[in-house]
Design a protein around this motif. Structure first.
Motif, PDB file in Angstrom:
ATOM      1  N   GLY A 209      58.487 117.504  91.992  1.00 33.23           N
ATOM      2  CA  GLY A 209      57.024 117.509  91.946  1.00 33.23           C
ATOM      3  C   GLY A 209      56.411 117.929  90.623  1.00 33.23           C
ATOM      4  N   VAL A 210      57.226 118.187  89.612  1.00 29.16           N
ATOM      5  CA  VAL A 210      56.698 118.577  88.300  1.00 29.16           C
ATOM      6  C   VAL A 210      57.454 117.847  87.195  1.00 29.16           C
ATOM      7  CG1 VAL A 210      55.928 120.875  89.018  1.00 29.16           C
ATOM      8  CG2 VAL A 210      58.224 120.587  88.109  1.00 29.16           C
ATOM      9  N   LEU A 211      56.805 117.747  86.039  1.00 29.94           N
ATOM     10  CA  LEU A 211      57.458 117.189  84.861  1.00 29.94           C
ATOM     11  C   LEU A 211      58.279 118.311  84.235  1.00 29.94           C
ATOM     12  CD1 LEU A 211      57.905 115.008  82.672  1.00 29.94           C
ATOM     13  CD2 LEU A 211      55.800 115.809  81.598  1.00 29.94           C
ATOM     14  N   ASP A 212      59.592 118.235  84.370  1.00 29.57           N
ATOM     15  CA  ASP A 212      60.463 119.268  83.816  1.00 29.57           C
ATOM     16  C   ASP A 212      60.426 119.204  82.291  1.00 29.57           C
ATOM     17  OD1 ASP A 212      61.263 120.107  86.364  1.00 29.57           O
ATOM     18  OD2 ASP A 212      62.814 118.566  86.445  1.00 29.57           O
ATOM     19  N   LYS A 213      60.424 120.410  81.670  1.00 25.89           N
ATOM     20  CA  LYS A 213      60.322 120.487  80.210  1.00 25.89           C
ATOM     21  C   LYS A 213      61.438 121.334  79.617  1.00 25.89           C
ATOM     22  CE  LYS A 213      55.379 119.852  80.422  1.00 25.89           C
ATOM     23  NZ  LYS A 213      54.078 120.429  80.173  1.00 25.89           N
ATOM     24  N   ARG A 214      61.738 121.045  78.366  1.00 26.87           N
ATOM     25  CA  ARG A 214      62.704 121.820  77.583  1.00 26.87           C
ATOM     26  C   ARG A 214      61.951 122.912  76.830  1.00 26.87           C
ATOM     27  NH1 ARG A 214      64.792 116.217  75.897  1.00 26.87           N
ATOM     28  NH2 ARG A 214      66.472 115.950  77.373  1.00 26.87           N
ATOM     29  N   MET A 215      62.666 123.525  75.938  1.00 28.37           N
ATOM     30  CA  MET A 215      62.064 124.531  75.078  1.00 28.37           C
ATOM     31  C   MET A 215      60.905 123.907  74.288  1.00 28.37           C
ATOM     32  SD  MET A 215      63.960 126.873  72.218  1.00 28.37           S
ATOM     33  CE  MET A 215      65.188 127.488  73.342  1.00 28.37           C
ATOM     34  N   PHE A 216      59.898 124.651  74.041  1.00 33.92           N
ATOM     35  CA  PHE A 216      58.710 124.231  73.302  1.00 33.92           C
ATOM     36  C   PHE A 216      57.896 123.178  74.039  1.00 33.92           C
ATOM     37  CE2 PHE A 216      61.871 125.353  69.947  1.00 33.92           C
ATOM     38  CZ  PHE A 216      61.291 126.561  69.577  1.00 33.92           C
ATOM     39  N   GLY A 217      58.118 123.019  75.357  1.00 29.75           N
ATOM     40  CA  GLY A 217      57.319 122.116  76.164  1.00 29.75           C
ATOM     41  C   GLY A 217      57.664 120.648  76.046  1.00 29.75           C
ATOM     42  N   ILE A 218      58.791 120.327  75.461  1.00 33.33           N
ATOM     43  CA  ILE A 218      59.208 118.929  75.314  1.00 33.33           C
ATOM     44  C   ILE A 218      59.717 118.426  76.668  1.00 33.33           C
ATOM     45  CG2 ILE A 218      60.811 117.357  74.174  1.00 33.33           C
ATOM     46  CD1 ILE A 218      60.786 119.409  71.816  1.00 33.33           C
ATOM     47  N   PRO A 219      59.175 117.315  77.168  1.00 35.01           N
ATOM     48  CA  PRO A 219      59.589 116.811  78.487  1.00 35.01           C
ATOM     49  C   PRO A 219      61.069 116.451  78.549  1.00 35.01           C
ATOM     50  CG  PRO A 219      57.553 115.755  77.795  1.00 35.01           C
ATOM     51  CD  PRO A 219      58.089 116.511  76.611  1.00 35.01           C
ATOM     52  N   LYS A 220      61.702 116.830  79.660  1.00 36.85           N
ATOM     53  CA  LYS A 220      63.092 116.442  79.940  1.00 36.85           C
ATOM     54  C   LYS A 220      63.139 115.085  80.639  1.00 36.85           C
ATOM     55  CE  LYS A 220      65.521 120.769  80.918  1.00 36.85           C
ATOM     56  NZ  LYS A 220      66.149 121.532  82.002  1.00 36.85           N
ATOM     57  N   GLU A 221      62.092 114.813  81.420  1.00 37.75           N
ATOM     58  CA  GLU A 221      62.064 113.589  82.224  1.00 37.75           C
ATOM     59  C   GLU A 221      61.267 112.509  81.488  1.00 37.75           C
ATOM     60  OE1 GLU A 221      62.370 114.995  86.746  1.00 37.75           O
ATOM     61  OE2 GLU A 221      60.591 115.792  85.765  1.00 37.75           O
ATOM     62  N   PRO A 222      61.561 111.247  81.771  1.00 36.21           N
ATOM     63  CA  PRO A 222      60.867 110.148  81.094  1.00 36.21           C
ATOM     64  C   PRO A 222      59.345 110.189  81.352  1.00 36.21           C
ATOM     65  CG  PRO A 222      62.815 109.337  82.213  1.00 36.21           C
ATOM     66  CD  PRO A 222      62.615 110.754  82.661  1.00 36.21           C
TER      67      PRO A 222
ATOM     68  N   PHE B   9      51.341 105.196  73.475  1.00 35.91           N
ATOM     69  CA  PHE B   9      51.258 106.229  72.448  1.00 35.91           C
ATOM     70  C   PHE B   9      52.469 107.141  72.553  1.00 35.91           C
ATOM     71  CE2 PHE B   9      50.049 110.343  70.755  1.00 35.91           C
ATOM     72  CZ  PHE B   9      49.608 109.978  69.501  1.00 35.91           C
ATOM     73  N   ARG B  10      53.099 107.425  71.413  1.00 33.80           N
ATOM     74  CA  ARG B  10      54.285 108.268  71.360  1.00 33.80           C
ATOM     75  C   ARG B  10      53.965 109.564  70.635  1.00 33.80           C
ATOM     76  NH1 ARG B  10      55.610 105.539  75.172  1.00 33.80           N
ATOM     77  NH2 ARG B  10      56.824 103.652  74.944  1.00 33.80           N
ATOM     78  N   PRO B  11      53.751 110.661  71.384  1.00 35.40           N
ATOM     79  CA  PRO B  11      53.459 111.935  70.719  1.00 35.40           C
ATOM     80  C   PRO B  11      54.643 112.394  69.868  1.00 35.40           C
ATOM     81  CG  PRO B  11      53.445 112.169  73.124  1.00 35.40           C
ATOM     82  CD  PRO B  11      53.811 110.763  72.815  1.00 35.40           C
ATOM     83  N   VAL B  12      54.344 113.064  68.760  1.00 42.33           N
ATOM     84  CA  VAL B  12      55.401 113.521  67.878  1.00 42.33           C
ATOM     85  C   VAL B  12      55.611 115.027  68.022  1.00 42.33           C
ATOM     86  CG1 VAL B  12      56.163 113.667  65.467  1.00 42.33           C
ATOM     87  CG2 VAL B  12      54.930 111.661  66.261  1.00 42.33           C
ATOM     88  N   MET B  13      54.612 115.811  67.717  1.00 49.01           N
ATOM     89  CA  MET B  13      54.772 117.265  67.737  1.00 49.01           C
ATOM     90  C   MET B  13      53.910 117.967  68.778  1.00 49.01           C
ATOM     91  SD  MET B  13      57.090 117.828  65.536  1.00 49.01           S
ATOM     92  CE  MET B  13      57.033 119.554  65.184  1.00 49.01           C
ATOM     93  N   SER B  14      53.040 117.248  69.441  1.00 46.18           N
ATOM     94  CA  SER B  14      52.175 117.882  70.446  1.00 46.18           C
ATOM     95  C   SER B  14      51.741 116.834  71.465  1.00 46.18           C
ATOM     96  CB  SER B  14      50.944 118.494  69.770  1.00 46.18           C
ATOM     97  OG  SER B  14      50.146 117.473  69.198  1.00 46.18           O
ATOM     98  N   ALA B  15      51.111 117.309  72.528  1.00 51.19           N
ATOM     99  CA  ALA B  15      50.587 116.395  73.547  1.00 51.19           C
ATOM    100  C   ALA B  15      49.529 115.494  72.905  1.00 51.19           C
ATOM    101  CB  ALA B  15      49.986 117.180  74.698  1.00 51.19           C
ATOM    102  N   PRO B  16      49.360 114.289  73.426  1.00 51.04           N
ATOM    103  CA  PRO B  16      48.359 113.381  72.847  1.00 51.04           C
ATOM    104  C   PRO B  16      46.943 113.843  73.165  1.00 51.04           C
ATOM    105  CG  PRO B  16      49.236 112.433  74.831  1.00 51.04           C
ATOM    106  CD  PRO B  16      50.035 113.683  74.573  1.00 51.04           C
ATOM    107  N   LYS B  17      46.031 113.378  72.384  1.00 55.99           N
ATOM    108  CA  LYS B  17      44.600 113.555  72.657  1.00 55.99           C
ATOM    109  C   LYS B  17      44.141 112.353  73.478  1.00 55.99           C
ATOM    110  CE  LYS B  17      44.199 117.073  69.818  1.00 55.99           C
ATOM    111  NZ  LYS B  17      44.843 118.222  70.362  1.00 55.99           N
TER     112      LYS B  17
END
Length: 142
Positions: free
Chosen positions: A94-107, A114-122
Motif C-alpha cells: 500500500g505504499v511506495l517503498d523508498k531507499r535511503m534519501f527517499g529514492i523509490p525502490k518500486e517502479p 518526466f524523469r526526476p534527477v535529484m528531487s521529486a518533480p514539480k
C-alpha cells in the motif's frame, strides 16, 4: 406589455447562459507501460496544481491489479491542467517503498514521462493540458 416580454427574454438569456457555463467533462486516458512483474497493483493518481506535488491530495485515483505488461484507465475531468503520478506497488503493502534519501525502490512514473534527477518533480514538470475532447497519454514506469 413591454415588461413581461423583457422578462421572458431575460429568463431565456439566463437559461442559455447558465447552460453554457456548465463545463462538459472529457476523458483523460492513461496507458501505463513497462510493468515488469505481474504481481501487486498499479496506483494511478491525477492531480490539479498544488504546491506539494506529488505529495498533495489527488483529484482522483485508480488501483489496478498488475497482471500484464501494461494497464489502461480513464478519468472523467473538466478541461484544464493536470499531472499524473503512477507507481507499481509490487509487494502490495500500500505504499511506495523508498531507499535511503527517499529514492523509490518500486517502479514509478509521471505524466510527460518526466524523469526526476535529484528531487521529486514539480507540478509544472508533469503538467498536461486536457481540452474539450478526449486526451490519451502514456507513462513508462522506471
Amino acid at each position: 406589455m413591454p415588461m413581461p416580454v423583457f422578462l421572458l427574454l431575460l429568463c431565456g438569456f439566463l437559461s442559455t447562459a447558465s447552460t453554457s457555463l456548465l463545463t462538459e467533462k472529457t476523458k483523460l486516458h492513461v496507458d501505463v507501460q513497462n510493468i515488469r512483474e505481474a504481481k501487486g497493483s498499479i496506483h494511478i493518481a491525477i492531480f490539479k496544481a498544488c504546491d506539494n506535488f506529488p505529495n498533495c491530495k489527488p483529484l482522483d485515483f485508480r488501483l489496478i491489479k498488475a497482471s500484464t505488461k501494461s494497464v489502461e484507465t480513464s478519468f472523467e475531468v473538466e478541461p484544464g491542467n493536470y499531472a499524473v503520478a503512477v507507481y507499481h506497488d509490487a509487494n502490495a503493502n500500500g505504499v511506495l517503498d523508498k531507499r535511503m534519501f527517499g529514492i523509490p525502490k518500486e517502479p514509478y512514473g509521471f505524466s510527460n514521462n518526466f524523469r526526476p534527477v535529484m528531487s521529486a518533480p514539480k507540478f509544472k514538470d508533469c503538467e498536461i493540458q486536457v481540452g474539450a475532447s478526449d486526451k490519451a497519454i502514456s507513462i513508462k514506469l522506471l
